[in-house]
Design a protein around this motif. Structure first.
Motif, PDB file in Angstrom:
ATOM      1  N   UNK A  94       0.831  -1.198   0.000  1.00 44.45           N
ATOM      2  CA  UNK A  94       0.000   0.000   0.000  1.00 44.45           C
ATOM      3  C   UNK A  94       0.867   1.249   0.000  1.00 44.45           C
ATOM      4  N   UNK A  95       0.571   2.198  -0.907  1.00 44.74           N
ATOM      5  CA  UNK A  95       1.348   3.436  -0.913  1.00 44.74           C
ATOM      6  C   UNK A  95       0.968   4.261   0.311  1.00 44.74           C
ATOM      7  N   UNK A  96       1.909   4.438   1.250  1.00 46.13           N
ATOM      8  CA  UNK A  96       1.561   5.156   2.477  1.00 46.13           C
ATOM      9  C   UNK A  96       1.377   6.662   2.272  1.00 46.13           C
ATOM     10  N   UNK A  97       1.656   7.144   1.060  1.00 47.70           N
ATOM     11  CA  UNK A  97       1.452   8.570   0.787  1.00 47.70           C
ATOM     12  C   UNK A  97       0.032   8.869   0.308  1.00 47.70           C
ATOM     13  N   UNK A  98      -0.760   7.818   0.066  1.00 45.61           N
ATOM     14  CA  UNK A  98      -2.115   8.009  -0.461  1.00 45.61           C
ATOM     15  C   UNK A  98      -3.119   7.330   0.452  1.00 45.61           C
ATOM     16  N   UNK A  99      -4.333   7.828   0.429  1.00 42.94           N
ATOM     17  CA  UNK A  99      -5.363   7.275   1.313  1.00 42.94           C
ATOM     18  C   UNK A  99      -6.349   6.452   0.497  1.00 42.94           C
ATOM     19  N   UNK A 100      -7.224   5.746   1.184  1.00 41.33           N
ATOM     20  CA  UNK A 100      -8.221   4.918   0.515  1.00 41.33           C
ATOM     21  C   UNK A 100      -9.135   5.776  -0.354  1.00 41.33           C
ATOM     22  N   UNK A 101      -9.537   5.184  -1.463  1.00 45.86           N
ATOM     23  CA  UNK A 101     -10.474   5.848  -2.364  1.00 45.86           C
ATOM     24  C   UNK A 101     -11.776   5.062  -2.322  1.00 45.86           C
ATOM     25  N   UNK A 102     -12.821   5.687  -1.801  1.00 47.63           N
ATOM     26  CA  UNK A 102     -14.099   4.987  -1.672  1.00 47.63           C
ATOM     27  C   UNK A 102     -15.229   5.939  -2.038  1.00 47.63           C
ATOM     28  N   UNK A 103     -15.429   6.170  -3.350  1.00 47.33           N
ATOM     29  CA  UNK A 103     -16.466   7.123  -3.768  1.00 47.33           C
ATOM     30  C   UNK A 103     -17.832   6.699  -3.216  1.00 47.33           C
ATOM     31  N   UNK A 104     -18.509   7.620  -2.546  1.00 49.48           N
ATOM     32  CA  UNK A 104     -19.808   7.284  -1.964  1.00 49.48           C
ATOM     33  C   UNK A 104     -20.884   7.308  -3.062  1.00 49.48           C
ATOM     34  N   UNK A 105     -22.116   6.944  -2.666  1.00 49.64           N
ATOM     35  CA  UNK A 105     -23.187   6.817  -3.648  1.00 49.64           C
ATOM     36  C   UNK A 105     -23.438   8.135  -4.372  1.00 49.64           C
ATOM     37  N   UNK A 106     -23.364   9.238  -3.624  1.00 50.48           N
ATOM     38  CA  UNK A 106     -23.640  10.534  -4.247  1.00 50.48           C
ATOM     39  C   UNK A 106     -22.617  10.826  -5.350  1.00 50.48           C
ATOM     40  N   UNK A 107     -21.360  10.518  -5.063  1.00 51.78           N
ATOM     41  CA  UNK A 107     -20.309  10.745  -6.063  1.00 51.78           C
ATOM     42  C   UNK A 107     -20.558   9.841  -7.280  1.00 51.78           C
ATOM     43  N   UNK A 108     -20.846   8.594  -7.024  1.00 47.57           N
ATOM     44  CA  UNK A 108     -21.108   7.659  -8.128  1.00 47.57           C
ATOM     45  C   UNK A 108     -22.326   8.101  -8.943  1.00 47.57           C
TER      46      UNK A 108
END
Lengths: 475, 474, 100
Positions: free
Chosen positions: A278-292
């Motif tokens: 895991x790249x420790x310089x980046x965070x999880x990407x979890x687009x929520x329903x509104x974004x989708x």
């Protein structure tokens, strides 16, 4: 191509497409093809010590659009580092999605109704570009290499198909359909010649129904034609090798377009150990329903639906017309056809004019309003413009825009059909009494003779239908 | 010497000037740096220009920020545009970054005057500054001993009274440990509170920039300047800087503070005595001291020495001789990279790169790196449970006072064990600080460590201030 | 988990990390890394089967920036840092293998 002796090919494609973002995936440098070397670089994409990546929202939107168009499920995802030393990679690792890609488990239906599964469509960054000095200009045999990092960090989506493809023609159809989809999503310009879309093909062969054979990966195919040829070559190579008692070795192969052959690039080794983490310089990407939902709402219809929409306007489309429709869809210009149909014009004529005249000057279609296009075709249909004149008017509209009537008037096209045509025909009848008599007696072939003569004396500005009407009026 | 708080007040009021404060700093550096090897680079001209511009702004009646005219030393793993930045490594010798770290921009914007770059263990890997490619830094309190590390130069700069404040970075104790060994306050902030942009990474999920100072108030003042969201760092907390200075004198009345056995067990007697005395002082100031055991902390050293090297092995891949820094010529690019890295990195850096490469490699990932990430989870959970019972934790910063050169270099584990008390909080991402309390062997200072949950810096400073007063230091 | 770290393993790791070790260094590193790894096996005294791995202490998700072009670095400044430049590009000696 049919394979000999009961052999079957098994093909999966990995397609890399650059995304049409303004800036790179993790920094604000311009994502722009063709800039002067090393002018679009900053501490982040050059991998300077201390720099950190920040994800481009638009790249995420494009990746999701692609996933949605390919019926993928969109899931919380992460970014990993793929560690390997290579000079075109500024950090000596590539940031890529690994075990948790943003898009997975989709499919793509081809025009022949076959379905190819999509395993995943994940985001990653592109590498820089090397130029090789000495030797033949290829890597092998070069004395040294020069690296330009402008492309380093450009956003990519890699679309990985399942091993579902069974012929080179199907592979080509998949690649073409996928290209259309990528263009339709707005995520890619689909420009193969600029490398903004690149194909890798995994090819193996087996006796029909047997277990999968060992596969070879053919790298960086940059046209649909190369893709099809390379797959055919590679499948036959493997069959001949096996039939001669040999064993296919898992390796990466290069396609030589001029020789029409694949050759070994590198053998897959146990030493390939990319130490993904895991790249420790980046965070999880979890687009929520509104974004989708927001991304989905902005997604227009895909090529299959659009193609069906245009075909439904035609009555009994020929092969040639279907090809023309393909061009229209490919360029996203079907709006002109629909406008002509809505105005009661001839959709077949509209398809033909778009697939030829507009396709030939596609960069300038911005100058051509659909009203102007509809009017030009109406004038042509009414006989106010000949086919040649209509094409000239369209050419002018593409180049400078404007009003078709004014352009036709300025070119003298309307004048000709109204006044000059009658006197031209009268003069020609007088000059060719024998032909005129035979025509009057019913030899319809002579109409073509008179049309030819009229065209000659008017330098092609007359309308064939108008000439016939004139002849018939005097018969 | 004057505190940073005092210097800023004097410069703002006209009682002193940025230029006068800088000249005093430059004079001490000139006098003591040859012996102590604190600074790798002193930017005399740049600092004088910065100080002059601050004085000019004050003369024009402009406001100049919380650190007006305060000379500050920067650890040499922080990028400052145009100033040599080496990480104490030959592989970066002569490199001048074309950009500045966010924290450097921030201290300058607050009116501070960066005077130069301080020595460290190469790429911040070490606990004594003996791993610098440019020679070790000596402890100003006893030049026969180490100042600690990896931020040994930044600690020594303040201990030698060259500057009143400095910046270090803390991955497993690299601020708190040298602070303890040099008799200073040193703070490892909550992960994400201070931007890492422009900090040359050792282990990205553990690194944090933080302050050194003689007084608690100065560290609070400096951290207020450093903290706050940075859009250039994806791991930067979304909120703005907390209010810290205003809470320094809040005291500890009613606070529950856990005295954690695993955070001082095995330390030298004098260190244990200081920790127990600190507990008593806090109790007398109104805190309730709760004796606790957190057995999970016993595994953190092992987890740390896999996680940090794994990240480092990847972070340090970019030093390959292609784009910047050292290149050792060879016939092909692989040989060039190998020759460059082999010549450019020191022994400890190579050791950790190999350790990390091994921990991530196929077949070993699950057994080592994967296992370490699980221990990290246990550590976080253990701290979370502890902070349901108490507000803060108390322990030692280091097992001993400053040690002699060469005392712990025989084998790597001996040196690594120095970090046993400081590592857990880095794994958890929580804040901690070291504050001097009492003395040990040869009258050398002892540091005690205060730990808290994420974003508890204000409480930590208040508790540290209680100890500072109780120790008769202010 | 294998027991003792071998010289071959250390040699392979050094190659992966683009480091060249002398025989003497190989000997020392094998012993030292072996010691550290042995210490790390302490972690196996716990049953961690059901524990979730934490790669990062940072709980925030979806950190993104807007798609806006910001100024790049001045090319001459960047190239001035490079060990060898030809035609405004970073020059390297011949590359022996293809990228994966």
């Amino acid at each position: 191509m049919t394979l000999p002796n009961g052999w079957e090919m098994v093909v999966g494609l990995e397609v890399h497409t650059e995304l049409l973002t303004k800036s790179k995936l993790f920094c604000g440098c311009a994502n722009h093809f063709g800039a002067e070397p090393n002018t679009n670089i900053c501490p982040v994409c050059l991998g300077l010590p201390g720099s950190l990546p920040v994800l481009n929202r638009e790249a995420v939107d494009f990746a999701m659009r692609i996933g949605m168009a390919l019926h993928c499920s969109i899931a919380p995802s992460t970014f990993h580092r793929k560690n390997y030393f290579y000079p075109d990679q500024s950090k000596d690792y590539q940031i890529s999605q690994y075990d948790l890609p943003i898009n997975s488990a989709g499919y793509l239906d081809l025009p022949d109704a076959s379905r190819v599964s999509i395993e995943r469509a994940h985001m990653e960054e592109d590498t820089g570009k090397s130029t090789h000095l000495g030797g033949t200009g290829r890597l092998a045999g070069a004395d040294s290499s020069l690296v330009d990092y402008n492309r380093c960090g450009v956003p990519l989506v890699e679309i990985v198909s399942g091993p579902d493809i069974r012929s080179s023609a199907q592979a080509r159809a998949y690649a073409a359909e996928l290209r259309g989809i990528l263009i339709a999503t707005g995520a890619s310009d689909g420009r193969l010649e600029e490398g903004s879309m690149r194909f890798d093909a995994n090819v193996s062969v087996r006796q029909s129904g047997a277990a999968f054979g060992t596969r070879c990966e053919i790298k960086n195919l940059n046209s649909l034609r190369s893709l099809q040829r390379a797959i055919d070559y590679e499948a036959l190579r493997q069959i001949q090798l096996i039939e001669a008692g040999g064993v296919v070795r898992q390796e990466t192969r290069h396609w030589d377009e001029n020789l029409g052959q694949t050759s070994t690039l590198r053998v897959k080794e146990d030493a390939d150990d990319y130490r993904y983490f895991r790249d420790p310089d980046l965070v999880d990407l979890a687009p929520d329903q509104a974004w989708q939902d927001r991304v989905r709402a902005a997604l227009g219809p895909m090529p299959a639906e659009r193609r069906a929409g245009v075909v439904s306007l035609l009555t009994g489309a020929s092969e040639a017309q279907l090809d023309a429709v393909e061009v229209v869809i490919d360029l996203g210009l079907e709006g002109y056809v629909h406008a002509v149909a809505a105005a009661g014009g001839d959709p077949a004529l509209a398809v033909a004019r778009v697939a030829n005249e507009l396709a030939g000057d596609v960069d300038n279609v911005g100058h051509l309003t659909s009203d102007a296009f509809v009017m030009t075709l109406a004038m042509e249909q009414r006989g106010e413009l000949s086919a040649t004149q209509a094409k000239t008017v369209l050419g002018e509209l593409l180049a400078h825009g404007g009003d078709p009537r004014s352009i036709a008037a300025a070119k003298g096209f309307e004048q000709l059909s109204a006044d000059t045509l009658g006197s031209t025909v009268a003069t020609l009848i007088e000059a060719n009494p024998d032909e005129w008599n035979r025509y009057r007696e019913g030899d319809e072939k002579l109409a073509q003779f008179f049309i030819g003569q009229v065209m000659k004396s008017t330098k092609g500005q007359a309308n064939g239908k108008a000439v016939i009407a004139e002849l018939q009026a005097r018969r | 010497m004057k505190s940073a708080t005092q210097i800023a007040a004097d410069v703002r009021s006209g009682a002193s000037s940025a230029s006068a404060e800088l000249e005093r700093t430059l004079a001490v550096i000139e006098q003591r740096n040859p012996e102590l090897n604190v600074f790798l680079h002193v930017d005399v001209e740049g600092a004088r220009a910065t100080a002059a511009s601050i004085d000019a702004r004050i003369a024009r009646g402009e406001s100049v920020g919380a650190l007006a005219g305060v000379p500050i030393a920067l650890k040499d793993n922080l990028c400052q545009v145009g100033i040599p930045t080496t990480c104490s490594s030959k592989i970066l010798e002569g490199w001048r970054p074309p950009y500045s770290a966010t924290v450097v921009d921030k201290v300058i914007a607050a009116g501070a005057v960066p005077v130069g770059k301080t020595n460290l263990d190469e790429f911040a890997m070490g606990s004594s500054t003996e791993n610098s490619a440019f020679g070790p830094t000596r402890n100003p309190l006893d030049p026969s001993r180490v100042p600690g590390g990896s931020s040994g130069g930044s600690a020594a700069a303040v201990a030698a009274e060259m500057t009143s404040i400095s910046l270090g970075s803390d991955t497993g104790g690299s601020i708190r440990q040298p602070a303890a060994l040099c008799g200073l306050v040193g703070v490892k902030p909550t992960y994400g509170m201070v931007s890492r942009y422009g900090l040359i990474a050792f282990a990205s999920s553990l690194d944090q920039v933080g302050p050194f100072s003689k007084t608690v108030a100065d560290s609070a003042l400096l951290l207020e300047v450093l903290a706050g969201h940075d859009p250039k760092d994806s791991t930067s907390l979304p909120e703005g800087a907390p209010s810290l200075v205003a809470h320094v004198n809040d005291g500890v009345a009613g606070r529950r503070i856990g005295l954690v056995r695993e955070l001082y067990d095995g330390a030298d007697d004098s260190v244990v005595a200081s920790v127990l005395a600190a507990a008593q002082a806090l109790r007398e100031a109104g805190a309730e001291i709760v004796e606790m055991s957190i057995p999970e902390l016993g595994l953190t050293l092992s987890a740390y020495y896999l996680i940090a090297p794994a990240e480092a092995s990847s972070n340090l891949a970019r030093f390959d001789g292609v784009r910047y820094g050292l290149r050792v010529k060879a016939d092909d690019v692989t040989a060039m990279m190998e020759a460059t890295r082999t010549a450019g990195f020191g022994a400890e850096v190579k050791r950790r790169i190999m350790l990390g490469t091994y921990a991530l490699s196929a077949g070993y990932y699950d057994a080592y790196y994967g296992q370490a990430l699980k221990v990290r989870t246990l550590t976080i959970d253990a701290f979370t449970r502890a902070y349901q019972e108490v507000d803060l934790l108390l322990g030692a910063t280091t097992p001993s006072v400053a040690f002699a050169f060469g005392a712990k270099t025989a084998d790597p584990m001996t040196m690594y064990l120095n970090d046993v008390f400081t590592i857990p909080t880095n794994l958890a991402g929580d804040p901690a600080l070291s504050v001097p309390f009492g003395t040990g062997e040869d009258n050398l200072p002892v540091g005690v460590q205060l730990l808290g949950p994420g974003r508890s810096e204000a409480q930590l400073f208040a508790a540290a201030r209680v100890l500072e007063v109780a120790d008769g230091r202010a | 988990m294998s027991d003792a770290l071998t010289r071959d393993e250390v040699a392979k790791v050094a190659r992966l990390a683009r480091l060249v070790l002398s025989d003497a260094e190989l000997e020392v590193y094998t012993e030292q890394l072996g010691q550290i790894l042995e210490h790390a096996r302490d972690m196996n005294t716990l049953d961690l089967t059901d524990v979730v791995a934490t790669a990062h202490p940072f709980g925030v998700t979806n950190v993104v920036r807007e798609d806006v072009v910001t100024p790049s670095l001045d090319r001459e400044t960047v190239l001035a840092m490079a060990p060898h430049v030809v035609d405004h590009r970073f020059a390297v000696p011949r590359i022996l293998g293809e990228a994966p």
